[in-house]
Design a protein around this motif. Structure first.
Motif, PDB file in Angstrom:
ATOM      1  N   ARG A   1       5.608   3.507  -6.180  1.00 13.20           N
ATOM      2  CA  ARG A   1       4.641   2.443  -6.772  1.00 13.20           C
ATOM      3  C   ARG A   1       3.608   3.474  -7.252  1.00 13.20           C
ATOM      4  N   ARG A   2       3.367   4.555  -6.575  1.00 13.09           N
ATOM      5  CA  ARG A   2       2.068   5.234  -6.787  1.00 13.09           C
ATOM      6  C   ARG A   2       2.010   6.038  -8.198  1.00 13.09           C
ATOM      7  N   TRP A   3       3.154   6.351  -8.638  1.00 12.18           N
ATOM      8  CA  TRP A   3       3.020   6.832  -9.897  1.00 12.18           C
ATOM      9  C   TRP A   3       4.163   6.444 -10.909  1.00 12.18           C
TER      10      TRP A   3
ATOM     11  N   GLY B   1       7.588   5.745  -2.431  1.00 10.60           N
ATOM     12  CA  GLY B   1       6.509   6.160  -2.996  1.00 10.60           C
ATOM     13  C   GLY B   1       6.307   6.178  -4.633  1.00 10.60           C
TER      14      GLY B   1
END
Lengths: 325, 301
Positions: free
Chosen positions: A319-321, A317
């Motif tokens: 990559r999203r933030w 996850g």
């Protein structure tokens, strides 16, 4: 550092090793000399690795497999084991005490993470300025990190003593009736969170400080020239660029948080009324108090699986933030 | 890390001193007269005092006999006394307990440094089949928490007859993947030209390892030493399980058992806490850089 990416380094080494173009001029003598050296290297490797590999195999890998094997049995550590298959696991999943232990652990994280992150970020931002004596200040904030969990727990148990503790005494001076802290089921987990946050604040600060110092000054300068205020710069420039450090703090905190034991054991013992019973405490009491080694091993595997899953989900996850500059 | 911290990397620094609305990117020339800066100092110093207060209060309590009997705490002990410390080392077995912990920590640290450095050399300098796979297995062991291992480890020690023995407490700590990982990074940074020159002079692996690699990775060894010592000195769960008799107990375990079922002598418990912090405090003052590095590079505490 470049060798950290071993597969690549190795592939490159191979590619130019046996390539005929390079080997041809050196001839056969050199080649056999080299492979002889390699054979000798193998024995040296064995000699150099054995002192570390043997203990790791005996005291990490073997017990890891052992935990899996024991988890499939009913066993009180003394009488013969009896096979129950996945019985321990199904029993655990249905057991309200297990769910409660995971719930308390999550509750601990829900209190602890925001506290150490916001506190650590504030401190890191403050210490990242031209502050007088900031080396000393950083040292002071970091001191609890090197203190043992037991000492932290005992000192805080004393500070938060409901009847004679200094915290409730201070609260009384300003007319507030302090809570029962570790003697009150509603406050026992909060007491643990408070002590843990105090201990780890300096750790989070150091990680975030290193992250802040890696942010290029000209980016901030550019944002300032463009007229971005302090909050705007913090929100739109600093926090995104700090996200790799934040990611590290969150991952490590979750891994450590699920394994919380020492401070709970010493501060509340899981009580009162099991109100602060966490997963590892439950593993410990199952194995060494109730003589259920099989269930304890199953729970330890369950815990490992949960931590591993959460860590993997986070890594996927990120990559999203998480922004890598 | 601490050196980079002292070098004035601005980070958000300009903001603390920045006046809102100023178009010029220059900072005020004398930040000392900046209200915000003064405020920041006050807040940070107050925070530091709050952080230090639990330590301070532990010391005060430890020299106040009968602490906890009265509901009104006194910041200056009316009748200061070292009796709690005397109690620890005369009536209670803390002299022995301190030696146990020190001995285990020193031996564990030395062994971890030795086994770690040797493995680091193998992974960095020797070529052998399956090197990357073996290294990956080493790294994988870092993922496995001790909590998962305690039951089978206890069983294993029972088979080996090592329950309630120093060896049983020590063995699981003699080699860690973290040590190997940390030191391998360091060995990788030692220039290979040094080995090659030594090889031409007829030096073998043992010589290269002891004469060239080890002296060149001293900072990493220091970081590891501080970290390993701290881990052992502060460790609780495994010693709690494996060491049963009071004369073999380690400091944190003995300290925790001072808490009475119904009453607790808080001055004695705090005296023990103070004594327990002292070695780490000394190490911290002497080698702060390595302590911070060790902790920050792993996230293990």
């Amino acid at each position: 550092m470049s060798n950290l990416t071993t597969p690549v380094g190795r592939a490159a080494g191979r590619a130019d090793g046996p390539s005929p173009a390079r080997r041809a001029p050196t001839g056969h003598g050199r080649r056999t000399g080299r492979s002889a050296a390699r054979r000798r290297d193998r024995w040296w490797a064995l000699a150099f690795l054995l002192p570390s590999a043997l203990p790791l195999a005996l005291f990490v890998l073997l017990p890891m497999a052992g935990a899996g094997w024991i988890s499939l049995h009913e066993w009180n550590l003394i009488s013969p084991m009896s096979w129950v298959g996945l019985g321990n696991y199904t029993e655990l999943v249905r057991d309200p005490a297990t769910l409660a232990a995971f719930g308390h652990t999550l509750g601990y994280l829900a209190g602890y993470l925001p506290l150490v992150y916001v506190g650590g970020l504030g401190l890191a931002l403050a210490l990242n300025t031209a502050l007088k004596g900031r080396t000393v200040l950083r040292g002071v904030y970091f001191l609890p990190v090197v203190t043992s969990w037991i000492v932290v727990a005992l000192v805080w148990r004393w500070l938060l003593n409901p009847s004679v503790g200094i915290v409730n005494w201070t609260l009384a001076q300003i007319g507030i009736q302090g809570p029962g802290w570790w003697t009150d089921p509603a406050w026992s987990m909060a007491s643990v969170v408070l002590a843990s946050a105090w201990k780890d604040l300096g750790f989070v600060m150091v990680i975030l400080l290193a992250g802040l110092q890696a942010i290029p000054a000209d980016i901030l300068e550019a944002a300032r020239v463009d007229g971005a205020g302090w909050w705007r710069r913090l929100w739109s420039v600093v926090l995104p660029l700090l996200s790799p450090s934040t990611f590290f703090v969150v991952v490590i905190s979750l891994i450590n948080g699920f394994q919380v034991f020492d401070q709970v054991y010493a501060m509340t013992g899981g009580g009162p009324n099991g109100s602060s019973d966490v997963v590892v405490l439950r593993i410990h009491s199952l194995a060494f108090r109730y003589g259920e080694a099989g269930t304890a091993s199953a729970l330890s595997w369950l815990l490992f699986a949960v931590v591993l899953a959460i860590t993997l989900v986070q890594i996927r996850g990120q990559r999203r933030w998480v922004t890598y500059a | 890390m601490p050196e980079t911290a002292t070098s004035s990397a601005p980070g958000l620094a300009p903001t603390g001193a920045a006046r809102p609305g100023t178009a010029t990117p220059r900072r005020p020339r004398n930040p000392r007269f900046d209200v915000r800066s003064v405020l920041l100092h006050v807040v940070v110093v107050l925070g530091a005092l709050v952080m230090l207060f639990p330590f301070f209060w532990a010391v005060i309590t430890s020299i106040s006999p009968g602490a906890g009997l009265s509901a009104t705490p006194s910041f200056v002990p009316t009748d200061p006394s070292m009796s709690a410390y005397l109690e620890l080392f005369t009536h209670l077995p803390f002299a022995r307990v301190t030696l146990n912990s020190l001995g285990l920590a020193v031996v564990s640290t030395l062994l971890q440094m030795t086994t770690g450095a040797m493995a680091a050399y193998a992974f960095s300098r020797l070529e052998f089949r399956g090197r990357d796979v073996i290294f990956a297995v080493y790294l994988a062991t870092m993922m496995i928490p001790l909590q998962v291992l305690i039951v089978p480890l206890f069983v294993e020690m029972k088979y080996l007859g090592l329950i309630d023995s120093y060896l049983g407490a020590l063995l699981p700590t003699v080699s860690t993947a973290f040590a190997v990982f940390l030191l391998r990074q360091a060995v990788n940074q030692v220039p290979r030209e040094l080995d090659e020159a030594a090889t031409l002079d007829g030096a073998g692996h043992l010589r290269i390892f002891t004469r060239i690699v080890l002296p060149n990775i001293r900072p990493a060894l220091a970081t590891l030493a501080v970290f390993a010592f701290m881990q052992s000195w502060n460790s609780f769960l495994w010693p709690l399980i494996i060491l049963r008799s009071p004369e073999l107990q380690t400091f944190p375990v003995a300290l925790q058992s001072l808490q009475g079922q119904y009453t607790t002598q808080w001055d004695v418990v705090m005296a023990g806490s103070v004594v327990s912090v002292l070695p780490m405090l000394a190490l911290y003052v002497l080698a702060q850089r390595y302590v911070v590095q060790g902790v920050a590079s792993t996230g293990l505490k």
